[in-house]
Design a protein around this motif. Structure first.
Motif, short mmCIF file in Angstrom:
data_model
loop_
_atom_site.label_atom_id
_atom_site.label_comp_id
_atom_site.label_asym_id
_atom_site.label_seq_id
_atom_site.Cartn_x
_atom_site.Cartn_y
_atom_site.Cartn_z
N ARG A 57 0.75 -1.13 -0.09
CA ARG A 57 0.10 0.05 -0.04
C ARG A 57 0.87 1.16 0.16
O ARG A 57 1.98 1.04 0.67
CB ARG A 57 -1.14 -0.16 1.31
CG ARG A 57 -2.09 0.92 1.57
CD ARG A 57 -2.56 0.74 2.68
NE ARG A 57 -3.57 -0.42 2.58
CZ ARG A 57 -4.89 -0.34 2.03
NH1 ARG A 57 -5.22 0.68 1.51
NH2 ARG A 57 -5.34 -1.36 2.18
N THR A 190 8.33 -2.51 3.95
CA THR A 190 7.74 -3.63 3.44
C THR A 190 7.59 -4.83 4.39
O THR A 190 6.56 -5.28 4.43
CB THR A 190 8.62 -4.27 2.21
OG1 THR A 190 8.97 -3.34 1.20
CG2 THR A 190 8.17 -5.46 1.60
N ARG A 210 16.13 -7.28 12.81
CA ARG A 210 17.50 -6.76 13.08
C ARG A 210 17.52 -5.53 13.33
O ARG A 210 17.60 -5.31 14.79
CB ARG A 210 18.46 -6.92 11.80
CG ARG A 210 20.01 -6.76 12.27
CD ARG A 210 20.96 -7.18 11.04
NE ARG A 210 20.59 -6.61 9.80
CZ ARG A 210 21.18 -6.87 8.77
NH1 ARG A 210 22.20 -7.91 8.39
NH2 ARG A 210 21.15 -6.09 7.65
N THR A 211 17.19 -4.40 12.77
CA THR A 211 16.99 -3.08 13.22
C THR A 211 15.17 -2.87 13.37
O THR A 211 14.68 -2.74 12.20
CB THR A 211 17.64 -2.06 12.23
OG1 THR A 211 18.65 -2.58 12.03
CG2 THR A 211 17.64 -0.65 12.86
P1 NAP Z 1 14.52 -1.62 3.73
O1 NAP Z 1 13.73 -0.39 4.33
O2 NAP Z 1 16.08 -1.44 3.31
O3 NAP Z 1 14.30 -2.73 4.93
C1 NAP Z 1 14.92 -4.16 4.65
C2 NAP Z 1 14.91 -4.49 5.87
O4 NAP Z 1 15.44 -6.12 5.93
C3 NAP Z 1 15.68 -4.00 7.25
O5 NAP Z 1 14.88 -4.41 8.21
C4 NAP Z 1 16.83 -4.92 7.38
O6 NAP Z 1 17.52 -4.90 8.47
C5 NAP Z 1 16.37 -6.29 6.86
N1 NAP Z 1 17.37 -7.14 6.36
C6 NAP Z 1 18.26 -7.04 5.26
N2 NAP Z 1 19.20 -8.09 5.14
C7 NAP Z 1 19.03 -8.73 6.46
C8 NAP Z 1 19.73 -9.70 6.76
N3 NAP Z 1 20.66 -10.27 6.20
N4 NAP Z 1 19.38 -10.20 8.15
C9 NAP Z 1 18.40 -9.59 8.73
N5 NAP Z 1 17.51 -8.74 8.20
C10 NAP Z 1 17.91 -8.26 7.10
O7 NAP Z 1 13.50 -2.15 2.38
P2 NAP Z 1 11.94 -2.20 2.33
O8 NAP Z 1 11.31 -2.66 3.62
O9 NAP Z 1 11.83 -2.90 1.05
O10 NAP Z 1 11.69 -0.56 1.79
C11 NAP Z 1 12.46 0.08 1.14
C12 NAP Z 1 11.62 1.34 0.61
O11 NAP Z 1 10.80 0.98 -0.24
C13 NAP Z 1 10.98 2.21 1.82
O12 NAP Z 1 12.24 2.94 2.62
C14 NAP Z 1 10.17 2.90 1.12
O13 NAP Z 1 10.72 4.01 0.58
C15 NAP Z 1 9.69 1.97 0.01
N6 NAP Z 1 8.49 1.45 0.61
C16 NAP Z 1 7.07 2.04 0.67
C17 NAP Z 1 6.30 1.45 0.75
C18 NAP Z 1 5.16 2.38 1.04
O14 NAP Z 1 4.86 3.24 0.19
N7 NAP Z 1 4.09 1.82 1.92
C19 NAP Z 1 6.08 0.20 1.26
C20 NAP Z 1 7.27 -0.51 0.96
C21 NAP Z 1 8.67 0.03 0.76
P3 NAP Z 1 18.81 -3.66 8.77
O15 NAP Z 1 17.87 -2.57 8.73
O16 NAP Z 1 19.02 -4.07 10.12
O17 NAP Z 1 19.52 -3.80 7.80
#
Ligand code: NAP
Length: 543
Positions: A57, A190, A210-211
């Protein structure tokens, strides 16, 4: 070159079929250019084509997060919710494509594998994975800031024998969670959306965190017909206001500094913004991204709310983000994330206390145990901002590759063009405001800017343009100096490249706000393109 596969000569190639690519195709077609666009997916939508994961969303208001360039489109389309879900977003994207007849310009399921500047002939030679070659005067990279999913950097991640999904490559078929032991790795925007959706449906859910992220209530609502009618009546003014705001949208913003009001007033304002939901809290005070002390007060307020919502105090404590400023990572919006942990079937695995050692055939082995699973979902994020353009060969003047140019970190002028890469344009590129403002509004700004540049070249009889080295250096200095003032540098995030091994580190986003970014873009045009060097059309050799 074989006769069966002749080289096709074009004015302009567009790479990518997200918002940027869609508007680029429309705009340049209307300008009468001979265009071809490529998209790796089977349809338009970019992120919204691929990210079909449960709960996907948008976290910006739908009425902002859509095209403003066509009055017909914005009058004919009606959003049903304040924050639209992925299926509605994709329906909107397909509605626009059909209404403006865009699909016919795209070749789907096609990747561009190389784009090479031919200095002598002043054109780009673009090759696809279908073995085709195109030659074009201009190349527009609408490849998006979040289009390359990050491979999970976990030992053995391909050995798991159960169902495996990456959020950013979710299948088109329905996935059933009933009765299954499901693991989710990642708790960014996500992961949070997936957890609150899958938690109540799965037999058991294990969330590998993790974080911890800060997330605030979305308080999504159905849009009343009277409200929609009012928006449509006033769309022109609302769009203008959005374009002149820092975020490219209609979010309230304040000039009130946190410590300019009394503690009880601050508390009341925070409570009020929590009740309003969305990103109201960020707009309640002016200095939350700059003043660490103010930021910490707000962080502590949100930690207090987590403590109220999560019944088990140990779990609540683990979910409270600490050690980095609130809003330095992308703030998330949720509907029931914290409450999901009150379900007896949902378990938080704190990977700081209990790190993941490896993925096994049966599930996930942490330092303490092996957690057996039927399904594993990776919500591990993206190689953001630069990943897409570095994923294939882009070769500019004198054989310079983008990979070489960006070895120490991305460099560009306005996130739109690069010195050494004539006639190559980017939409929502690195060093612009992507990720910090409405991506649709940025895409429209960027495509309009490119269109003006092409019109200028055409009128002046010019064959190639690129920014000067000085213009690029000056822009990068502005980006760096603004970034240094911001708390965005104080967390390990994809904004900084911190999530991808061996990636150059540093904030390469313009943090001055979308309105200021637009002023810089306009100035680069209005000063007669003084920050660019040009080649004359009749020249046979490159400048
Ligand atoms: P992200 O913010 O980079 O989060 C990735 C997650 O995976 C983090 O919690 C990270 O932990 C964890 N992770 C990665 N490698 C790992 C490992 N080896 N072991 C354990 N945990 C690990 O990615 P995302 O959630 O896909 O979001 C990316 C961006 O997409 C967002 O910042 C946003 O801009 C956009 N987005 C927007 C929406 C929306 O509009 N609602 C929805 C989804 C995404 P660490 O932080 O400790 O590395």
């Amino acid at each position: 070159m074989s006769n069966s596969n002749p080289v096709k000569r074009l004015d302009l190639v567009v790479v990518g079929g997200g918002f940027g690519g869609m508007y680029a195709v429309y705009k340049f077609r209307e300008m009468g250019l001979n265009i071809q666009a490529f998209e790796a997916g089977g349809g338009l939508g970019g992120v919204w084509y691929w990210n079909r994961y449960p709960g996907a969303r948008v976290d910006l208001p739908s009425i902002d997060y859509c095209f403003s360039f066509s009055e017909e489109v914005q009058q004919e389309w009606t959003w049903s919710e304040q924050f639209a879900a992925q299926p509605e977003l994709l329906r909107y994207i397909n509605f626009v494509a059909e209404r403006l007849d865009l699909n016919k310009h795209f070749q789907f399921n096609t990747r561009v594998v190389s784009a090479v500047w031919d200095e002598l002939r002043q054109l780009w030679v673009v090759k696809t994975n279908k073995g085709e070659t195109y030659e074009a005067t201009y190349c527009v990279m609408a490849t998006g800031p979040l289009s390359v999913p990050k491979e999970p950097d976990i030992e053995g991640y391909k050995t798991f024998k159960g169902e495996t999904y990456h959020a950013a490559r979710w299948p088109h078929e329905e996935v059933s969670f009933a009765g299954k032991r499901v693991g989710v790795i990642g708790t960014g925007s996500t992961g949070i959306q997936i957890v609150q959706e899958v938690g109540p449906k799965a037999g058991e859910l294990f969330v590998f965190q993790r974080t911890p992220s800060f997330t605030m209530p979305m308080r999504n609502q159905k849009l009343e017909p009277e409200y929609v009618a009012e928006v449509k009546r006033n769309y022109a003014g609302l769009r203008e206001a959005a374009r002149n705001s820092a975020v490219g949208g209609l979010r309230p913003q304040s000039t009130r500094a946190f410590f300019s009001v009394t503690p009880s007033q601050r508390q009341a304002l925070l409570e009020d913004s929590w009740k309003q939901g969305g990103l109201a809290m960020l707009g309640t005070f002016s200095d939350l991204l700059y003043n660490p002390e103010a930021n910490e007060h707000v962080a502590e307020f949100v930690r207090g709310k987590i403590g109220e919502m999560v019944k088990d105090p140990v779990t609540a404590e683990k979910l409270k983000p600490k050690g980095y400023p609130i809003f330095a990572r992308r703030p998330c919006l949720d509907t029931s994330y914290y409450e999901t942990y009150n379900l007896p079937t949902v378990h938080l695995v704190d990977c700081l206390e209990e790190p993941i050692v490896e993925i096994t055939e049966k599930g996930v082995r942490t330092e303490g145990r092996e957690i057996e699973l039927d399904m594993l979902i990776f919500a591990t994020g993206y190689d953001g901002l630069t990943g897409a353009l570095l994923a294939f060969d882009v070769v500019g003047r004198n054989g310079q590759k983008v990979n070489d140019k960006w070895r120490e970190g991305s460099r560009s002028y306005l996130g739109l063009m690069m010195e050494g890469f004539p006639n190559l344009f980017m939409t929502t590129g690195p060093n612009g405001p992507a990720a910090l403002a409405n991506i649709v509004a940025i895409s429209e700004n960027d495509v309009n800017w490119i269109a003006d540049a092409i019109t200028h070249m055409d009128k002046q009889g010019l064959s190639a343009m690129e920014p000067t080295k000085k213009a690029e250096d000056d822009w990068m200095a502005i980006v760096a100096s603004l970034g240094q003032r911001s708390l965005l540098t104080k967390a390990k995030t994809w904004y900084l490249g911190a999530n991808v091994k061996d990636k150059p580190q540093g904030l390469t986003l313009f943090t001055g706000g979308f309105h200021k970014y637009r002023e810089f873009c306009a100035a680069a045009t209005q000063n007669g393109y003084a920050n660019f060097s040009f080649a004359k059309r009749d020249k046979s050799a490159a400048a």
